[in-house]
Design a protein around this motif. Sequence first.
Motif, short mmCIF file in Angstrom:
data_model
loop_
_atom_site.label_atom_id
_atom_site.label_comp_id
_atom_site.label_asym_id
_atom_site.label_seq_id
_atom_site.Cartn_x
_atom_site.Cartn_y
_atom_site.Cartn_z
N GLY A 87 -0.25 6.09 2.90
CA GLY A 87 -1.23 5.88 1.86
C GLY A 87 -1.03 4.54 1.16
O GLY A 87 -1.59 4.31 0.09
N VAL A 88 -0.25 3.65 1.76
CA VAL A 88 0.06 2.37 1.10
C VAL A 88 -1.04 1.34 1.37
O VAL A 88 -1.77 1.42 2.35
CB VAL A 88 1.41 1.80 1.56
N THR A 89 -1.12 0.36 0.46
CA THR A 89 -2.08 -0.73 0.62
C THR A 89 -1.37 -2.05 0.93
O THR A 89 -2.03 -3.07 1.09
CB THR A 89 -2.90 -0.91 -0.66
N GLY A 176 9.08 8.19 -0.16
CA GLY A 176 7.68 8.46 -0.08
C GLY A 176 6.87 7.48 -0.93
O GLY A 176 7.32 6.95 -1.92
N ASP A 177 5.64 7.20 -0.47
CA ASP A 177 4.78 6.36 -1.29
C ASP A 177 4.20 7.20 -2.42
O ASP A 177 4.34 8.42 -2.47
CB ASP A 177 3.73 5.63 -0.45
N HIS A 178 3.52 6.53 -3.36
CA HIS A 178 3.14 7.18 -4.60
C HIS A 178 2.06 8.24 -4.43
O HIS A 178 1.84 9.07 -5.33
CB HIS A 178 2.70 6.13 -5.63
N THR A 179 1.40 8.27 -3.30
CA THR A 179 0.42 9.31 -3.04
C THR A 179 1.03 10.69 -3.17
O THR A 179 0.36 11.66 -3.55
CB THR A 179 -0.19 9.15 -1.63
N VAL A 211 -13.46 2.18 -5.35
CA VAL A 211 -13.05 0.78 -5.48
C VAL A 211 -11.87 0.48 -4.58
O VAL A 211 -11.89 -0.47 -3.79
CB VAL A 211 -12.71 0.46 -6.96
N LEU A 212 -10.80 1.29 -4.70
CA LEU A 212 -9.62 1.10 -3.84
C LEU A 212 -9.72 2.13 -2.72
O LEU A 212 -9.26 3.25 -2.81
CB LEU A 212 -8.34 1.29 -4.64
N VAL A 222 -8.01 8.37 -0.73
CA VAL A 222 -6.80 9.04 -1.20
C VAL A 222 -5.61 8.17 -0.80
O VAL A 222 -5.22 8.14 0.37
CB VAL A 222 -6.67 10.45 -0.60
N ASN A 223 -5.06 7.47 -1.77
CA ASN A 223 -3.96 6.55 -1.47
C ASN A 223 -3.06 6.36 -2.68
O ASN A 223 -3.28 7.00 -3.73
CB ASN A 223 -4.51 5.21 -0.96
N HIS A 224 -2.08 5.48 -2.54
CA HIS A 224 -1.07 5.36 -3.61
C HIS A 224 -1.57 4.60 -4.83
O HIS A 224 -0.83 4.47 -5.82
CB HIS A 224 0.22 4.72 -3.06
#
Length: 379
Positions: A87-89, A176-179, A211-212, A222-224
Amino acid sequence: MARALVFLNIVCIQTFANAREIVFPPVAGYPSEQTILGGYNENDVTHSKFAGLTTYANLPYVHCLAPKDDEIETFDIAILGAPFDTGVTARPGARFGPSGIRQGSRRISSAAGWSIYTGENVLLDWAKIVDCGDAPLTFLDNTAALKQLDEAHRIVSSKTTNSSEHTTPRIIVLGGDHTTTLSALRSTHQNWGSVSVIHFDSHLDTWDPAVLGGGISHYAGVNHGTFLHIAHEEGLIRNTSIHAGIRAPLLRPKGDLRNDLRCGFEMIRARDIDRYGVSGVIDSLKKRVSGTKVYISVDIDVLDPAFAPATGTAEVGGWTTRELLSIIDGLEGLEVVGADVVEVAPAYDNSGETTGLAAAEVVLSLIGLMVKTPIRAAK
């Protein structure tokens, strides 16, 4: 000359006679903390700390995700890994965060966990604290992985506690990522009701999925960076939440901030600490969440990259490790029902494992908050 040599020999003999006898261990040393704490001449290998399974702070491992009918040890606080990073950008790698944090905690143990600041040992207090290992998450489908993590939280939080007074286990997640915080907030809502979130991060993470994620799909949204927006939409969090350490650029200079307010957040920016100091930040955080149950989420990128280079979206100008630890410790007295440390990506760490060490110490501070403020009744 001869007399001088005789005198020197007598002095040497007397010196060696009075010297401390050196006793070598009868067997090879063990790769264990026990050889230091218990003495070099002990042959007991039953307390090995650095060999075998690497759990957080050498805590006992419990199969918390065992089937319902399986009998397992009771516990009050659980450490749960969430190896997820799709879920990272920016940079991936946080799926290895749980193991990186555990590696960073190897020098911590209940036998040598007495704080130089308080004289207390939170690992040997009333709470039984265990490491549950990692939730088994697929890395091929975000939606499926989050459902798996939802279920893991449900199972762990439904287990029997060691305490007869505090009947719902509390969970600290190693990301883990923030998701992954979205699943944790769903779990705390089921057990404790809606919570105030203290969100340590350099980014807002309340971005609108349109937006993101660009409105490409529900999946992409659905992401971090959107999980707090989604948590607000699901009614998981209260309008008494607050960010701390924010400094990253915005996507929309006004729209992002308006949306952040809608999601129930106030903000302490990273440079505000220069004006208010550590005590001022603590006072602001406590005042904001006063009288509510609290979830604390720590994105390791709240720290400056000088102190935590191993993260997916590093932002310069952050706090020091000492400042962060002092702020977290200063939150004593809050009813902390859940917590996490996320976005540790060990592949980007240095040879001294700076980020892993910092993250492990943050987890210990979060444990301290939970131990010092037991919570009697769940929802």
